[in-house]
Design a protein around this motif. Structure first.
Motif, PDB file in Angstrom:
ATOM      1  N   ARG A 145       0.993  -1.223  -0.034  1.00  5.59           N
ATOM      2  CA  ARG A 145      -0.173   0.011  -0.029  1.00  5.59           C
ATOM      3  C   ARG A 145       0.970   1.259  -0.067  1.00  5.59           C
ATOM      4  O   ARG A 145       1.766   1.529   0.792  1.00  5.59           O
ATOM      5  N   ARG A 146       0.605   2.169  -0.907  1.00  5.43           N
ATOM      6  CA  ARG A 146       1.368   3.403  -1.019  1.00  5.43           C
ATOM      7  C   ARG A 146       1.054   4.176   0.350  1.00  5.43           C
ATOM      8  O   ARG A 146       1.977   4.868   0.910  1.00  5.43           O
ATOM      9  N   THR A 147       0.152   4.141   0.965  1.00  6.18           N
ATOM     10  CA  THR A 147      -0.058   4.816   2.276  1.00  6.18           C
ATOM     11  C   THR A 147       0.712   4.448   3.315  1.00  6.18           C
ATOM     12  O   THR A 147       1.327   5.020   4.165  1.00  6.18           O
ATOM     13  N   TRP A 148       1.153   3.004   3.465  1.00  9.25           N
ATOM     14  CA  TRP A 148       1.856   2.363   4.351  1.00  9.25           C
ATOM     15  C   TRP A 148       3.276   2.898   4.012  1.00  9.25           C
ATOM     16  O   TRP A 148       4.311   3.341   4.962  1.00  9.25           O
ATOM     17  N   LEU A 149       3.730   2.868   2.739  1.00  9.13           N
ATOM     18  CA  LEU A 149       5.085   3.191   2.253  1.00  9.13           C
ATOM     19  C   LEU A 149       5.346   4.751   2.890  1.00  9.13           C
ATOM     20  O   LEU A 149       6.466   5.151   3.556  1.00  9.13           O
ATOM     21  N   GLU A 150       4.211   5.796   2.671  1.00 10.69           N
ATOM     22  CA  GLU A 150       4.524   7.029   2.999  1.00 10.69           C
ATOM     23  C   GLU A 150       4.347   7.252   4.398  1.00 10.69           C
ATOM     24  O   GLU A 150       5.195   8.256   4.931  1.00 10.69           O
ATOM     25  N   ARG A 151       3.579   6.546   4.888  1.00 13.27           N
ATOM     26  CA  ARG A 151       3.586   6.855   6.513  1.00 13.27           C
ATOM     27  C   ARG A 151       4.894   6.441   7.111  1.00 13.27           C
ATOM     28  O   ARG A 151       5.269   6.844   8.060  1.00 13.27           O
ATOM     29  N   ASN A 152       5.789   5.295   6.656  1.00 13.20           N
ATOM     30  CA  ASN A 152       7.000   4.811   7.404  1.00 13.20           C
ATOM     31  C   ASN A 152       8.059   5.438   6.647  1.00 13.20           C
ATOM     32  O   ASN A 152       9.171   5.107   6.646  1.00 13.20           O
ATOM     33  N   GLN A 153       7.649   6.547   5.503  1.00 13.88           N
ATOM     34  CA  GLN A 153       8.843   7.145   4.897  1.00 13.88           C
ATOM     35  C   GLN A 153       9.661   6.263   4.140  1.00 13.88           C
ATOM     36  O   GLN A 153      11.140   6.500   4.206  1.00 13.88           O
ATOM     37  N   TYR A 154       9.242   5.115   3.478  1.00 13.19           N
ATOM     38  CA  TYR A 154      10.204   4.261   2.755  1.00 13.19           C
ATOM     39  C   TYR A 154      10.344   4.447   1.344  1.00 13.19           C
ATOM     40  O   TYR A 154       9.077   4.992   0.740  1.00 13.19           O
ATOM     41  N   SER A 155      11.190   4.255   0.561  1.00 18.40           N
ATOM     42  CA  SER A 155      11.597   4.459  -0.635  1.00 18.40           C
ATOM     43  C   SER A 155      11.218   3.180  -1.440  1.00 18.40           C
ATOM     44  O   SER A 155      12.271   2.531  -1.297  1.00 18.40           O
ATOM     45  N   PRO A 156      10.382   3.095  -2.231  1.00 21.25           N
ATOM     46  CA  PRO A 156       9.943   1.973  -3.106  1.00 21.25           C
ATOM     47  C   PRO A 156      11.209   1.321  -3.861  1.00 21.25           C
ATOM     48  O   PRO A 156      11.439   0.225  -3.671  1.00 21.25           O
ATOM     49  N   SER A 157      11.954   2.130  -4.376  1.00 19.24           N
ATOM     50  CA  SER A 157      13.201   1.679  -5.282  1.00 19.24           C
ATOM     51  C   SER A 157      14.089   1.128  -4.214  1.00 19.24           C
ATOM     52  O   SER A 157      15.259   0.382  -4.959  1.00 19.24           O
ATOM     53  N   HIS A 158      14.322   1.349  -3.026  1.00 19.05           N
ATOM     54  CA  HIS A 158      15.260   0.507  -1.898  1.00 19.05           C
ATOM     55  C   HIS A 158      14.654  -0.317  -1.227  1.00 19.05           C
ATOM     56  O   HIS A 158      15.257  -0.938  -0.340  1.00 19.05           O
ATOM     57  N   LEU A 159      13.308  -0.984  -1.808  1.00 19.19           N
ATOM     58  CA  LEU A 159      13.010  -2.142  -1.018  1.00 19.19           C
ATOM     59  C   LEU A 159      12.812  -3.280  -1.912  1.00 19.19           C
ATOM     60  O   LEU A 159      12.771  -3.305  -3.284  1.00 19.19           O
ATOM     61  N   ILE A 160      13.189  -4.320  -1.277  1.00 16.23           N
ATOM     62  CA  ILE A 160      13.110  -5.733  -1.901  1.00 16.23           C
ATOM     63  C   ILE A 160      12.319  -6.782  -1.098  1.00 16.23           C
ATOM     64  O   ILE A 160      12.244  -6.580   0.163  1.00 16.23           O
ATOM     65  N   ALA A 161      11.708  -7.789  -1.600  1.00 18.21           N
ATOM     66  CA  ALA A 161      11.134  -8.828  -1.021  1.00 18.21           C
ATOM     67  C   ALA A 161      11.719 -10.258  -1.187  1.00 18.21           C
ATOM     68  O   ALA A 161      11.997 -10.435  -2.507  1.00 18.21           O
ATOM     69  N   ILE A 162      11.866 -10.969  -0.120  1.00 21.13           N
ATOM     70  CA  ILE A 162      12.516 -12.243  -0.373  1.00 21.13           C
ATOM     71  C   ILE A 162      11.756 -13.326   0.486  1.00 21.13           C
ATOM     72  O   ILE A 162      10.967 -12.803   1.631  1.00 21.13           O
ATOM     73  N   TYR A 163      11.791 -14.804  -0.083  1.00 22.13           N
ATOM     74  CA  TYR A 163      11.004 -15.641   0.872  1.00 22.13           C
ATOM     75  C   TYR A 163      12.030 -16.188   2.142  1.00 22.13           C
ATOM     76  O   TYR A 163      13.280 -16.224   1.845  1.00 22.13           O
ATOM     77  N   VAL A 164      11.603 -16.424   3.016  1.00 22.61           N
ATOM     78  CA  VAL A 164      12.051 -16.728   4.322  1.00 22.61           C
ATOM     79  C   VAL A 164      12.649 -18.394   3.742  1.00 22.61           C
ATOM     80  O   VAL A 164      11.628 -19.323   3.455  1.00 22.61           O
ATOM     81  N   LYS A 165      13.725 -18.886   4.442  1.00 20.33           N
ATOM     82  CA  LYS A 165      14.157 -20.205   4.471  1.00 20.33           C
ATOM     83  C   LYS A 165      14.529 -20.784   5.693  1.00 20.33           C
ATOM     84  O   LYS A 165      15.061 -20.213   6.383  1.00 20.33           O
TER      85      LYS A 165
END
Length: 250
Positions: A145-165
């Motif tokens: 959610r864009r609102t979640w990103l903005e609320r936490n001041q995260y830059s989408p271009s510096h976020l990645i997602a991975i699976y836990v092993k």
């Protein structure tokens, strides 16, 4: 064909067309509907196998997150049914609001979510930085959610997602869970969870300060099997801080 069979077929078609697993669709529905639980892989499987059916609000959410139009032959009888909470669906008080509901489905809310890349990390021991290979499962992205990103001041271009092993971080994180990593946040914090390049391997661990040194620790209570490891020098490099998880576990 009865209504439940039509709904089951459409849910499966929408999910597969969007390239999503049951886990990924459940996670996106939880975000779209503002819930933390109740939309797991099992829920999606039950819908697709006619054990029970999603309500109108859930169907509209599936349409938005997958980009697949909800057929009028499904929408019409549901919109007319008093069993559905039409007050939660502006423009859908019954059949008179059907066109408004169809417009909501067709237009969606593309700006509400920002795609975060799902990746596999390719690392080298002692070398800062990483190479990211696209993750083929679940469509290759995780919608946040864009609102979640903005609320936490995260830059989408510096976020990645991975699976836990593995099982080392249970019960906090289970194998198959998805974690979002903020690669801009690499400052050590006692008690926080980070992704590390540890001797050339990508690991997710809790960082702990003890005896004037930093340690990689596991949340699994079996500390003899998952003992802590010293984090120092080039053998232990912070990739980023874990800022969110997506899980089927309730």
């Amino acid at each position: 064909m009865d209504l439940q069979t039509m709904i089951a077929g459409w849910v499966k078609e929408a999910r597969t067309t969007a390239g999503l697993s049951g886990t990924a669709l459940g996670a996106r529905l939880a975000l779209e509907l503002g819930t933390d639980r109740g939309h797991t892989k099992a829920n999606i499987s039950h819908w697709e196998n006619e054990k029970h059916s999603p309500n109108l609000k859930q169907l509209l959410a599936i349409s938005r997150v997958t980009g697949c139009r909800l057929p009028a032959e499904i929408l019409a009888p549901l919109a007319a049914s008093p069993a559905n909470d039409s007050s939660a669906l502006p423009g859908v008080p019954g059949l008179p609001g059907l066109q408004n509901a169809l417009r909501v489905v067709a237009e969606g809310d593309d700006d509400a979510f920002v795609p975060i890349p799902m990746v596999k990390l390719r690392l080298s021991a002692g070398i800062t930085g990483y190479q990211a290979e696209p993750e083929a499962r679940d469509g290759g992205t995780l919608g946040m959610r864009r609102t979640w990103l903005e609320r936490n001041q995260y830059s989408p271009s510096h976020l990645i997602a991975i699976y836990v092993k593995g099982e080392s971080m249970e019960p906090s994180l289970f194998a198959g869970d998805i974690v979002v990593i903020n690669t801009l946040d690499t400052k050590p914090v006692d008690g926080a969870v980070f992704a590390f390049n540890y001797e050339g391997e990508a690991v997710v661990k809790r960082l702990v300060r003890d005896a004037a040194q930093w340690w990689l620790t596991s949340d699994n209570p079996d500390q003899r099997k998952y003992h802590r490891k010293l984090c120092q020098g080039g053998e232990c490099i912070v990739i980023g801080r874990v800022v969110r998880k997506e899980s089927d576990r309730i």
